[in-house]
Write an enzyme that holds these catalytic residues in place. Structure first.
Site, short mmCIF file in Angstrom:
data_model
loop_
_atom_site.label_atom_id
_atom_site.label_comp_id
_atom_site.label_asym_id
_atom_site.label_seq_id
_atom_site.Cartn_x
_atom_site.Cartn_y
_atom_site.Cartn_z
N GLY A 16 77.06 25.34 21.68
CA GLY A 16 77.03 24.60 22.94
C GLY A 16 78.30 24.68 23.76
O GLY A 16 78.62 23.76 24.51
N ASN A 18 78.72 26.64 26.27
CA ASN A 18 78.26 26.67 27.67
C ASN A 18 77.84 25.28 28.14
O ASN A 18 78.11 24.89 29.28
CB ASN A 18 77.12 27.67 27.84
CG ASN A 18 77.63 29.09 27.95
OD1 ASN A 18 78.16 29.49 28.98
ND2 ASN A 18 77.52 29.84 26.86
N ARG A 67 53.54 28.26 18.53
CA ARG A 67 54.46 28.21 19.68
C ARG A 67 53.94 27.24 20.74
O ARG A 67 54.70 26.50 21.35
CB ARG A 67 54.63 29.61 20.28
CG ARG A 67 55.73 29.63 21.33
CD ARG A 67 55.74 30.87 22.20
NE ARG A 67 55.73 32.13 21.49
CZ ARG A 67 56.78 32.66 20.86
NH1 ARG A 67 57.92 32.03 20.83
NH2 ARG A 67 56.67 33.82 20.28
N MET A 92 67.63 29.56 21.33
CA MET A 92 67.21 30.78 20.66
C MET A 92 65.71 30.86 20.38
O MET A 92 65.29 31.53 19.44
CB MET A 92 68.00 30.96 19.36
CG MET A 92 69.50 31.08 19.56
SD MET A 92 69.98 32.42 20.69
CE MET A 92 69.68 33.82 19.64
N LEU A 95 60.09 31.07 25.02
CA LEU A 95 59.18 30.08 25.59
C LEU A 95 57.92 30.77 26.11
O LEU A 95 57.99 31.85 26.69
CB LEU A 95 59.90 29.34 26.72
CG LEU A 95 61.11 28.54 26.22
CD1 LEU A 95 62.05 28.18 27.36
CD2 LEU A 95 60.66 27.30 25.47
N HIS A 111 72.58 35.26 29.63
CA HIS A 111 72.36 36.33 28.65
C HIS A 111 73.60 37.22 28.59
O HIS A 111 74.10 37.66 29.64
CB HIS A 111 71.13 37.15 29.03
CG HIS A 111 70.87 38.27 28.07
ND1 HIS A 111 70.26 38.05 26.84
CD2 HIS A 111 71.17 39.58 28.11
CE1 HIS A 111 70.20 39.21 26.19
NE2 HIS A 111 70.75 40.15 26.93
N SER A 138 75.00 37.82 32.36
CA SER A 138 74.09 37.59 33.48
C SER A 138 73.50 36.19 33.41
O SER A 138 73.12 35.74 32.33
CB SER A 138 72.90 38.57 33.43
OG SER A 138 73.32 39.91 33.32
N GLU A 145 58.61 37.35 31.43
CA GLU A 145 59.13 38.52 30.73
C GLU A 145 60.48 38.20 30.08
O GLU A 145 61.40 37.74 30.76
CB GLU A 145 59.31 39.67 31.74
CG GLU A 145 59.56 41.00 31.10
CD GLU A 145 60.00 42.04 32.13
OE1 GLU A 145 60.71 42.96 31.76
OE2 GLU A 145 59.65 41.86 33.32
N LEU A 146 60.62 38.43 28.78
CA LEU A 146 61.83 38.04 28.04
C LEU A 146 63.07 38.72 28.62
O LEU A 146 63.13 39.95 28.70
CB LEU A 146 61.66 38.43 26.56
CG LEU A 146 62.85 38.06 25.67
CD1 LEU A 146 63.05 36.56 25.60
CD2 LEU A 146 62.68 38.65 24.29
N ASP A 147 64.07 37.91 28.99
CA ASP A 147 65.32 38.39 29.59
C ASP A 147 65.04 39.27 30.82
O ASP A 147 65.87 40.09 31.20
CB ASP A 147 66.17 39.18 28.58
CG ASP A 147 66.63 38.32 27.41
OD1 ASP A 147 66.81 37.11 27.62
OD2 ASP A 147 66.79 38.86 26.31
N GLU A 176 81.40 33.35 30.82
CA GLU A 176 80.21 32.48 30.90
C GLU A 176 80.58 31.08 31.35
O GLU A 176 79.86 30.46 32.14
CB GLU A 176 79.55 32.39 29.52
CG GLU A 176 78.87 33.68 29.08
CD GLU A 176 78.14 33.55 27.77
OE1 GLU A 176 78.52 32.71 26.93
OE2 GLU A 176 77.16 34.30 27.58
C1 GRF Z 1 76.09 32.70 24.80
O1 GRF Z 1 76.83 33.87 24.56
C2 GRF Z 1 74.90 33.00 25.66
O2 GRF Z 1 75.08 34.07 26.52
C3 GRF Z 1 73.84 33.33 24.65
O3 GRF Z 1 74.11 32.51 23.54
C4 GRF Z 1 75.48 32.14 23.52
C5 GRF Z 1 75.55 30.65 23.44
O4 GRF Z 1 76.85 30.19 23.17
N1 GRF Z 1 72.54 33.14 25.24
P1 GRF Z 1 77.16 28.62 23.21
O5 GRF Z 1 76.21 27.94 22.24
O6 GRF Z 1 76.98 28.16 24.61
O7 GRF Z 1 78.58 28.50 22.74
#
Ligand code: GRF
Length: 214
Positions: A16, A18, A67, A92, A95, A111, A138, A145-147, A176
């Protein structure tokens, strides 16, 4: 525009960092985090949220037989906050189409690659194995569509001969933590819009690589 578009729910599965950056920015920002939901009970991001007095919830995908059932439980939990935006931050789980449709144009993901290159997992090692000179991150709208949803913004980094997957992950995280809160703020200000498979910033159609901050 959704009536509550400055309220966001963040979905996580792990550390977490981000989420932390988005929380830190919300202090002076134009949005507020109404809730944080994790599919993993031991995600450190839950502790980060609790330390900031943000409501948390765990919805463990292993408790659901399919799912669709998991997605339904998630939708129900999210809708209790009535958020304008769903922010995937290291979440992770894939959806399903119904989930994506329910929040059409209101889900963001981050991503760690310069999409459309390197969708999927393990991106840092894959760019190294391919001998790339450049890597990046990004933020994109989530579509079925995934990513594959349209890119809103990217940041690139140079790959040095000394880099390994860990050093790349570290460099990417630094980018990020600036990029994601910025894009969330754009959305909260009503400057971002998804139309079909196109992203618009200030009503300007964004190129395939989105907006570059630097
Ligand atoms: C990040 O690198 C993000 O791009 C990817 O998963 C990672 C999450 O990191 N989708 P955090 O849990 O925010 O530290």
């Amino acid at each position: 525009m959704h009536n509550n578009h400055r309220s966001i729910v963040v979905l996580i599965s792990g550390n977490g960092s981000n989420l932390q950056a988005i929380m830190d920015n919300s202090a002076n920002g134009n949005y507020r985090i109404s809730g944080v939901i994790s599919n993993k009970a031991d995600a450190y991001g839950l502790i980060r949220a609790q330390q900031s007095n943000i409501a948390t919830q765990v919805i463990d995908h292993k408790q659901y037989a399919s799912r669709d059932l998991f997605d339904n439980a998630l939708t129900k939990a999210i809708d209790e906050y009535n958020p304008g935006l769903i922010v995937l931050a290291g979440f992770m789980r894939i959806l399903g189409a119904d989930f994506v449709k329910h929040y059409q144009g209101r889900i963001l993901n981050i991503h760690p690659s310069l999409l459309p290159a390197y969708p999927g997992t393990n991106t840092h090692q894959r760019v190294l194995d391919a001998g790339e000179k450049q890597h990046g991150v990004s933020v994109h709208f989530v579509t079925e569509e995934l990513d594959g949803g349209p890119v809103i913004a990217q940041e690139a980094i140079a790959i040095e001969p000394s880099d390994d997957a860990d050093s790349l992950a570290e460099k990417i995280h630094q980018k990020e933590h600036i990029l994601y809160p910025t894009v969330v703020s754009w959305f909260a200000d009503g400057r971002l819009r998804l139309d079909g498979n196109d992203a618009y910033l200030n009503e300007r159609l964004l190129p395939e690589s989105g907006e570059r901050l630097s």
